[in-house]
Design a protein around this motif. Structure first.
Motif, short mmCIF file in Angstrom:
data_model
loop_
_atom_site.label_atom_id
_atom_site.label_comp_id
_atom_site.label_asym_id
_atom_site.label_seq_id
_atom_site.Cartn_x
_atom_site.Cartn_y
_atom_site.Cartn_z
N HIS A 20 0.85 -1.20 0.00
CA HIS A 20 0.00 0.00 0.00
C HIS A 20 0.88 1.24 0.00
N HIS A 28 1.25 5.45 -2.09
CA HIS A 28 0.76 6.46 -3.04
C HIS A 28 2.03 7.09 -3.60
N HIS A 43 -8.52 2.44 1.92
CA HIS A 43 -8.15 2.68 3.32
C HIS A 43 -9.31 2.19 4.18
N HIS A 99 -4.44 -0.49 6.65
CA HIS A 99 -4.40 -0.07 8.06
C HIS A 99 -5.24 -0.93 9.01
N ASP A 112 2.84 2.84 3.07
CA ASP A 112 1.95 3.98 2.84
C ASP A 112 2.72 5.01 2.02
ZN LIG Z 1 -2.65 5.32 2.27
#
Ligand SMILES: [Zn+2]
Length: 439
Positions: free
Chosen positions: A66, A68, A212, A249, A300
């Motif tokens: 995960h 970005h 998420h 998460h 993340d």
């Molecule tokens: Zn994220």
């Protein structure tokens, strides 16, 4: 050409396990591993190219479930904020992003991940076509999702139809190195109508959802006040849990929530640094694993986790879970290594390709050449040594699909200085514009 890599083979495969003084043989034209075994002097004749030596450690390329990638350009923004305050600040700046920013920033993040031994990443962002372009160009592996956010005034708007269209159009492009998912930012930032459409499309096209999930106390309170249930109950009610989702998460879970998640095929991407540094609680990962949920590790985005390091996440995962359950053994080093290789591949649905070093799998491989002072106990317990003692600085060579991407710590085929200059200039312009977003 037959390429042979020597070293201690940490295959992460049940069949091949650890091979001291071992050898991995792969064909760089097919990108496939052909053999895993002990080193033999006769290999000097058989191999077209031999790399590594008896001091090297050879393991599967790491998989980040995960991130970005395009957020690298925004590094440092949102510092000191958490939850919805952080989101408001970031969403405002994201409203200024153009596709060219995404491409440039994704390239820089991919470069950073390669330097850290990460060969596959699951991404979730706007203008994801630009991330696909960067993945294709740099030759890495990506599981990409175009993210839909509705309840943000500023962030670029994609519809669920666009997210589905991206997922169907880009799946298996770049010689099969790109796989796709449907991207839903979160249940708190999308309408139930959109979430239901995502579920319907997931079932119709057999494409999974990446989102998420129950990440902050703000989210928990918001969902409870709006819908009268926890995020887990809402996800079950909407049918999300039936779609084998990739949930980033999963921080706030009740006993009942853990039971619910354990009864479904869900995949949790755990990013301890982001969530703990946000001032949020430690996720109940130990209990999720006990319940049979597949948990992988993730960085993340590079705003909440600037160095995109899975070595760091491995150490933090052990520390956080040991602290949460007041025992040093809730997560074992081997299990944590699986969470960035084998289990991560399963979480992304690419376990047929990568995650372990075995004949027939793709040659996504990392060669570690650690400082000698860090490997005193290596042969007694390689898993513990790798997780506790080593870091990104030990990554020497990286291969993806049989192609060498990093050689002796230097990325190949990319003008790093030129990229750095462009990034710096672009960021300066962006931050000038972002003055409207305040501090
Ligand atoms: Zn994220």
């Amino acid at each position: 050409m037959l390429v042979c890599l020597r070293g201690l083979i940490v295959s992460m495969s049940e069949k091949y396990g650890l091979v001291n003084n071992g050898l991995i043989v792969f064909d760089d034209s097919t990108g496939l591993i052909e053999d895993v075994r002990r080193w033999d002097e006769r290999d000097l004749v058989r191999c077209d190219l031999i790399e590594g030596d008896e001091h090297s450690i050879v393991m599967p390329g790491l998989i980040n479930t995960h991130t970005h990638a395009p957020m690298l350009l925004l590094q440092g923004l949102g510092a000191g904020l958490t939850g919805f305050d952080w989101l408001r600040r970031i969403w405002c700046v994201e409203g200024l992003l153009k596709p060219e920013h995404i491409y440039l920033s994704a390239k820089a993040s991919i470069l950073l991940m390669l330097e850290n031994g990460i060969t596959t990443f699951a991404d979730h962002y706007f203008y994801e076509e630009e991330v696909a372009r960067a993945v294709e160009e740099l030759g890495v592996r990506g599981v990409l999702a175009k993210s839909v956010i509705e309840y943000s005034e500023h962030a670029p708007k994609h519809t669920i139809e666009e997210s589905v269209s991206f997922a169907t159009n880009y799946n298996k492009v770049a010689n099969g190195r790109i796989r796709t998912m449907i991207g839903v930012h979160a249940m708190y930032s999308c309408s139930t109508e959109t979430l239901l459409k995502a579920v319907e499309s997931s079932e119709k096209y057999d494409i999974r959802i990446h989102m998420h999930f129950s990440e902050s106390l703000h989210e928990l309170e918001y969902i409870k006040s709006k819908y009268g249930v926890t995020p887990t109950s809402l996800a079950r009610r909407l049918g999300i849990l039936k779609t084998k989702p990739l949930l980033a998460h999963a921080t706030y879970l009740s006993d009942e929530d853990i039971k619910t998640l354990s009864e479904h095929e869900v995949y949790v991407a755990y990013s301890p640094f982001t969530i703990m540094s946000w001032g949020q609680d430690i996720a109940r990962v130990g209990e999720l694993i006990e319940g049979g949920v597949t948990v992988s590790l993730a960085t993340d985005g590079p705003v909440t986790d600037g160095d995109l390091s899975l070595f760091k996440q491995m150490k933090l995962a052990i520390a956080a879970q040991s602290s949460r359950y007041r025992t040093p053994s809730r997560l074992h080093p081997k299990e944590v290594l699986e969470m960035v290789t084998k289990k991560a591949a399963k979480s992304l649905g690419i376990e047929d390709l990568v995650g372990v070093l075995e004949p027939g799998k793709k040659a996504d491989i990392v060669v570690l050449k650690p400082p000698k002072t860090r490997v005193v106990g290596l042969y007694d317990d390689p898993y513990t040594t790798i997780v506790y003692n080593l870091g990104d600085e030990s990554v020497s060579d990286v291969y993806v699909d049989g192609r060498k991407k990093v050689s002796d710590k230097a990325p190949l085929g990319i003008d790093v200085e030129n990229l750095r200059e462009k990034l710096t200039d672009t960021r300066t312009e962006l931050l000038d514009e972002a003055a409207i977003c305040g501090k």
